[in-house]
Motif scaffolding. Structure first.
Motif, mmCIF file in Angstrom:
data_model
loop_
_atom_site.group_PDB
_atom_site.id
_atom_site.type_symbol
_atom_site.label_atom_id
_atom_site.label_comp_id
_atom_site.label_asym_id
_atom_site.label_seq_id
_atom_site.Cartn_x
_atom_site.Cartn_y
_atom_site.Cartn_z
ATOM 1 N N VAL A 1 0.835 -1.203 0.000
ATOM 2 C CA VAL A 1 0.000 0.000 0.000
ATOM 3 C C VAL A 1 0.872 1.256 0.000
ATOM 4 C CG1 VAL A 1 -1.567 1.378 1.434
ATOM 5 C CG2 VAL A 1 -2.055 -1.039 1.020
ATOM 6 N N ALA A 2 1.969 1.235 0.766
ATOM 7 C CA ALA A 2 2.865 2.393 0.805
ATOM 8 C C ALA A 2 3.468 2.659 -0.575
ATOM 9 C CB ALA A 2 3.963 2.166 1.835
ATOM 10 N N ALA A 3 3.929 1.610 -1.258
ATOM 11 C CA ALA A 3 4.506 1.771 -2.597
ATOM 12 C C ALA A 3 3.455 2.247 -3.587
ATOM 13 C CB ALA A 3 5.118 0.449 -3.055
ATOM 14 N N TRP A 4 2.247 1.739 -3.463
ATOM 15 C CA TRP A 4 1.138 2.108 -4.350
ATOM 16 C C TRP A 4 0.800 3.590 -4.187
ATOM 17 C CZ3 TRP A 4 -4.132 3.395 -3.494
ATOM 18 C CH2 TRP A 4 -5.025 3.133 -4.536
ATOM 19 N N ALA A 5 0.701 4.059 -2.944
ATOM 20 C CA ALA A 5 0.394 5.464 -2.681
ATOM 21 C C ALA A 5 1.513 6.373 -3.182
ATOM 22 C CB ALA A 5 0.168 5.676 -1.186
ATOM 23 N N LYS A 6 2.760 5.958 -2.997
ATOM 24 C CA LYS A 6 3.895 6.762 -3.456
ATOM 25 C C LYS A 6 3.881 6.914 -4.972
ATOM 26 C CE LYS A 6 8.942 7.084 -3.112
ATOM 27 N NZ LYS A 6 10.176 6.443 -2.580
ATOM 28 N N MET A 7 3.558 5.829 -5.670
ATOM 29 C CA MET A 7 3.481 5.885 -7.131
ATOM 30 C C MET A 7 2.425 6.885 -7.593
ATOM 31 S SD MET A 7 4.465 4.642 -10.138
ATOM 32 C CE MET A 7 5.233 3.038 -9.870
ATOM 33 N N GLY B 1 1.484 9.474 -5.970
ATOM 34 C CA GLY B 1 1.738 10.817 -5.463
ATOM 35 C C GLY B 1 0.715 11.251 -4.441
ATOM 36 N N TRP B 2 0.055 10.280 -3.816
ATOM 37 C CA TRP B 2 -0.968 10.584 -2.816
ATOM 38 C C TRP B 2 -0.365 10.500 -1.414
ATOM 39 C CZ3 TRP B 2 -5.942 7.400 -4.430
ATOM 40 C CH2 TRP B 2 -6.375 7.832 -5.688
ATOM 41 N N PRO B 3 -0.682 11.430 -0.529
ATOM 42 C CA PRO B 3 -0.200 11.331 0.852
ATOM 43 C C PRO B 3 -0.819 10.119 1.547
ATOM 44 C CG PRO B 3 -1.840 13.078 0.653
ATOM 45 C CD PRO B 3 -1.522 12.633 -0.741
ATOM 46 N N LEU B 4 -0.037 9.489 2.412
ATOM 47 C CA LEU B 4 -0.502 8.316 3.142
ATOM 48 C C LEU B 4 -0.507 8.627 4.630
ATOM 49 C CD1 LEU B 4 0.464 4.608 2.581
ATOM 50 C CD2 LEU B 4 0.477 5.568 4.874
ATOM 51 N N ILE B 5 -1.655 8.480 5.247
ATOM 52 C CA ILE B 5 -1.801 8.649 6.687
ATOM 53 C C ILE B 5 -1.845 7.255 7.285
ATOM 54 C CG2 ILE B 5 -3.263 9.545 8.536
ATOM 55 C CD1 ILE B 5 -4.273 11.652 6.515
ATOM 56 N N GLY B 6 -0.763 6.851 7.950
ATOM 57 C CA GLY B 6 -0.605 5.475 8.393
ATOM 58 C C GLY B 6 -0.794 5.308 9.887
ATOM 59 N N GLN C 1 4.766 4.452 7.820
ATOM 60 C CA GLN C 1 4.244 5.796 8.135
ATOM 61 C C GLN C 1 5.105 6.891 7.494
ATOM 62 O OE1 GLN C 1 4.650 4.238 12.137
ATOM 63 N NE2 GLN C 1 2.691 5.175 12.682
ATOM 64 N N PRO C 2 5.052 7.007 6.157
ATOM 65 C CA PRO C 2 5.889 7.996 5.471
ATOM 66 C C PRO C 2 5.638 9.434 5.915
ATOM 67 C CG PRO C 2 4.244 7.017 3.991
ATOM 68 C CD PRO C 2 4.246 6.200 5.229
ATOM 69 N N LEU C 3 4.471 9.699 6.485
ATOM 70 C CA LEU C 3 4.193 10.994 7.100
ATOM 71 C C LEU C 3 3.954 10.737 8.592
ATOM 72 C CD1 LEU C 3 1.779 12.500 4.423
ATOM 73 C CD2 LEU C 3 4.160 13.177 4.843
ATOM 74 N N PRO C 4 5.037 10.564 9.370
ATOM 75 C CA PRO C 4 4.886 10.135 10.767
ATOM 76 C C PRO C 4 4.221 11.180 11.634
ATOM 77 C CG PRO C 4 7.154 10.765 10.323
ATOM 78 C CD PRO C 4 6.441 10.791 9.006
ATOM 79 N N CYS C 5 3.822 10.729 12.824
ATOM 80 C CA CYS C 5 3.217 11.608 13.839
ATOM 81 C C CYS C 5 1.939 12.275 13.338
ATOM 82 C CB CYS C 5 4.210 12.672 14.314
ATOM 83 S SG CYS C 5 5.791 12.012 14.887
ATOM 84 N N ALA D 1 8.782 0.034 7.951
ATOM 85 C CA ALA D 1 7.866 -0.511 6.951
ATOM 86 C C ALA D 1 7.991 -2.026 6.905
ATOM 87 C CB ALA D 1 8.163 0.077 5.576
ATOM 88 N N GLY D 2 6.854 -2.698 6.878
ATOM 89 C CA GLY D 2 6.850 -4.151 6.775
ATOM 90 C C GLY D 2 7.211 -4.886 8.045
ATOM 91 N N TYR D 3 7.370 -4.163 9.153
ATOM 92 C CA TYR D 3 7.699 -4.815 10.426
ATOM 93 C C TYR D 3 6.392 -5.267 11.077
ATOM 94 C CZ TYR D 3 10.381 -5.848 14.635
ATOM 95 O OH TYR D 3 11.006 -6.496 15.677
ATOM 96 N N PRO D 4 6.255 -6.559 11.413
ATOM 97 C CA PRO D 4 4.975 -7.061 11.921
ATOM 98 C C PRO D 4 4.577 -6.405 13.240
ATOM 99 C CG PRO D 4 6.377 -8.876 11.196
ATOM 100 C CD PRO D 4 7.236 -7.650 11.209
#
Length: 556
Positions: free
Chosen positions: A237-243, A245-250, A258-262, A405-408
Motif C-alpha cells: 500500500v505504501a509503494a502504491w500510494a507513493k506511485m 503521489g498521494w499522501p498516506l496517513i498510516g 508511516q511515510p508521514l509520521p506523527c 515498513a513491513g515490520y509485523p
C-alpha cells in the motif's frame, strides 16, 4: 455399548473434521466433561496442543495463535462458566477477523435446568457474536457419522472470519479404556479417514469486482488512509500510494512505515486539514484507526468519494461516508487497480510531519513513558515483531513513533479491551517463533497476570515491557471529573511486578534510564526466554507530554 468409548469415537470425528479446515493449534483448559475432546486432541498427531488453567487467557492465547499463524485455532473447555470465559476473545476475533473454533463441552439435556452441578444453558450463549453456532446432540449411533461430519463442514465452510461455536454435550461415564463400541459407526465414513479433504465442501464466492472507473479516479487528488493490515500489505500500500503521489496517513498497525509520521499530531494543525480538504477521493485500506485527530479528520472529511477496502464484512466506517465499501483481500485489490506514476500534490504535509517529528524529539528528551513510545523502534529485535497494548500506550506509540515498513505489528484493536493482552502476545509468539517485544500498561498486565505462566514456554526471546504509570492514565486525557478521577477512573494500584515475575520464575528488570533500558533489552534478545522489564514513570507524564506536543504542533 460403552458410553465412554463411543464418546471418544464421536469426538474423533469432530477433531478430525477440524484438521480438514486448517486447524493445527488446539488450546485446552482442564476439565472433566471435556475429557473426550481433550484426550482425542492429545492423541491426534496433526495437532499442537497448548494448555492454560485460565479459560479467559486460553481464549486470548488462541486469538494470538490465530493472529500469528493466519489459520483457524480450536479451543476446548469444559461446561459451565469455563465456556463463558471465552466470550471476550470471541468478540475480539469477530471484530478483527481471526478464526476461532470454540468446542464447549456440555452436560446432556436431561441435566440442564434441574439443579445438576456445573450445568448452565450453553446453546446460543454467545448471542450474535459467532459466525455460526452449532448445538450438537449427545453422542448416539442412531445419528449417522456422515451427518456429524457434514454438519461440522457446513459450519466451518461459512467461517470467513470470526468464531464458530460448537456445543458438545457428553453423558457419563467419561473415562474408561477404549473398546469396539462405535467402530462400525466410524467406518461409515470410509476412506475419508485417510484423505485430507472435508467430507462436504461448500463454496462461497468472494469475487473482487474491478472498479471500472479506477482509471479516472487515479488521476485525481487522492489520500490513502492505512489502518490495520499485514506486513506485506502495508509495504504494498505504501509503494502504491507513493506511485500515485498521494499522501498516506498510516496508523500504528498499518505497517506502511508511516511515510508521514506523527499524523495524530500534525492533523491538529489547520494547515494540514486545509490541504487535505483539496482531496477528491480518499481510499482507506484496513480498519481500526487509533489516533484521535486522525479519527476526527476522517469523520469530517468530505471528498467526492470515500472507498474502504478491507476483507472483513460490515461498513467499518463510523463516519458513514458516501462512497464504496469493497470487501476483499487488499493485495488482490491492488493487483486489479494499479497505480499510475503521478507527481505529489499535497506538498504542505511533509514539512508538517518533519516539524512534528522534531517537536517530539525535543519534547521527549527525559526518560519516561513518552520517550519510550517515541524511541520504541530502537528497541525492536531484528526480524522480530511487536505487540502493542491498548489504552494510553498504543496512542503514544501511534502519535510519537515511526515504525519500520513491513515490520509485523499486532494488537487487539477490535474491541480495544485491556483483557487478555499478555496471553494474546504469547499466542502470537508461539505461532511465529519470532523474537517478540510486547508493550502494555500496568493495569493491562494486572488484568491478565495469570498469563505470565504462558511466558515460561517461549521458543524465541520475548520481552514484556510494562509501562507502570500507576493506573489508567488515559483518563487524564478525558474530561473526567477531577475529584473522582483517581478513585473511579485511573484507579492507581501502587504495585510493582517484581514479585509477579518471581512467582512465575521470570527474569525481571526495572531500569531507571534510557541507556539502562536499551542495554537490558539488547541483552534480552540474546536468549530464548521471557524477560519482564518494568519502567516506573510519573503518573501523568505521558498524557501531559501528548497534550503539550499536540499544542505546539497545532500552533506552528
Amino acid at each position: 455399548m460403552s458410553i465412554s468409548s463411543f464418546n471418544r469415537r464421536w469426538a474423533q470425528v469432530i477433531l478430525e473434521a477440524l484438521t480438514r479446515h486448517g486447524v493445527r493449534h488446539v488450546c485446552i483448559a482442564p476439565g472433566s466433561r471435556s475429557t473426550p475432546l481433550t484426550l482425542t486432541a492429545a492423541g491426534n498427531a496433526a495437532f499442537i496442543c497448548h494448555t492454560h488453567f485460565d479459560e479467559r487467557g486460553l481464549g486470548h492465547l488462541a486469538l494470538g495463535l490465530a493472529k500469528g499463524s493466519g489459520q483457524p485455532v480450536a479451543v476446548i473447555v469444559t461446561s459451565g462458566t469455563a465456556a463463558a470465559n471465552l466470550y471476550p476473545a470471541l468478540i475480539e476475533a469477530g471484530l478483527t477477523g481471526e478464526k476461532l473454533i470454540l468446542l464447549t463441552a456440555d452436560r446432556p439435556p436431561e441435566l440442564i435446568d434441574c439443579g445438576a452441578n456445573q450445568a448452565i444453558r450453553q446453546p446460543g450463549m454467545f448471542g450474535s457474536h459467532p459466525t455460526v453456532s452449532v448445538n450438537l446432540p449427545r453422542p448416539t449411533q442412531n445419528i449417522p457419522a456422515r451427518w456429524l461430519v457434514s454438519t461440522l463442514d457446513s459450519a466451518l465452510g461459512q467461517q470467513v472470519c470470526g468464531g464458530v461455536h460448537i456445543n458438545c454435550p457428553f453423558a457419563e461415564p467419561l473415562y474408561g479404556a477404549p473398546d469396539e463400541a462405535g467402530v462400525s459407526w466410524q467406518k461409515e465414513l470410509g476412506d475419508w479417514w485417510q484423505s485430507e479433504k472435508p467430507w462436504l465442501r461448500e463454496i462461497y464466492g468472494r469475487e473482487i469486482i474491478k472498479q471500472r472507473d479506477w482509471f479516472f479516479w487515479r488521476q485525481k487528488r487522492g489520500v490513502v488512509v492505512a489502518g490495520r493490515m499485514s506486513a506485506e500489505e502495508g509495504e504494498r500500500v505504501a509503494a502504491w500510494a507513493k506511485m500515485l503521489g498521494w499522501p498516506l496517513i498510516g496508523d500504528v498497525l498499518s505497517q506502511t512505515g508511516q511515510p508521514l509520521p506523527c499524523a495524530d499530531l500534525w492533523l491538529g494543525n489547520s494547515q494540514a486539514t486545509t490541504e487535505l480538504a483539496r482531496a477528491q477521493i480518499i481510499i482507506q485500506f484496513g480498519s481500526s484507526l487509533t489516533g484521535k485527530r486522525v479519527l476526527q479528520w476522517q469523520a469530517t472529511c468530505t471528498p467526492e468519494e470515500y472507498w474502504l477496502v478491507d476483507p472483513l464484512p460490515g461498513r467499518l466506517d463510523p463516519a458513514n461516508h458516501r462512497g464504496r465499501r469493497l470487501s476483499c483481500n487488499i493485495a488482490d485489490w491492488l493487483e486489479l487497480h494499479p497505480a499510475e506514476k503521478r507527481p505529489s500534490w499535497a506538498e504542505k504535509l511533509a514539512p508538517l510531519a518533519r516539524l512534528a517529528q522534531d517537536t517530539v524529539a525535543l519534547g521527549t528528551a527525559e526518560f519516561g513513558e513518552a520517550q519510550v513510545a517515541a524511541r520504541l523502534p530502537e528497541l525492536l529485535p531484528e526480524a522480530g515483531q511487536l505487540f502493542v497494548g491498548n489504552s494510553l500506550v498504543v496512542r503514544l506509540v501511534d502519535a510519537f513513533a515511526q515504525l519500520p515498513a513491513g515490520y509485523p505489528v499486532y494488537s487487539n484493536r477490535g474491541a480495544s479491551g485491556i483483557d487478555g493482552l499478555l496471553s494474546t502476545s504469547a499466542g502470537v509468539q508461539r505461532a511465529t517463533a519470532r523474537a517478540t517485544l510486547a508493550i502494555v500498561g500496568d493495569l493491562s498486565a494486572l488484568y491478565d497476570m495469570n498469563s505470565l505462566s504462558l511466558l515460561r514456554q517461549v521458543s524465541a526471546p520475548f520481552v514484556l515491557l510494562i509501562v507502570n504509570n500507576n493506573g489508567g492514565q488515559i483518563f487524564s486525557l478525558l474530561p473526567t471529573p477531577v475529584e473522582e478521577r483517581e478513585r473511579f477512573y485511573c484507579m492507581p494500584q501502587d504495585v510493582n511486578f517484581a514479585h509477579a515475575a518471581a512467582m512465575f520464575s521470570l527474569t525481571y528488570y526495572n531500569p531507571g534510564s534510557w541507556s539502562e533500558l536499551r542495554d537490558v533489552v539488547t541483552r534480552a534478545w540474546l536468549w530464548p526466554q521471557a524477560t519482564i522489564i518494568e519502567i516506573t514513570v510519573p503518573e501523568t507524564d505521558g498524557a501531559q507530554t501528548l497534550q503539550n506536543l499536540l499544542a505546539q504542533v497545532s500552533q506552528a
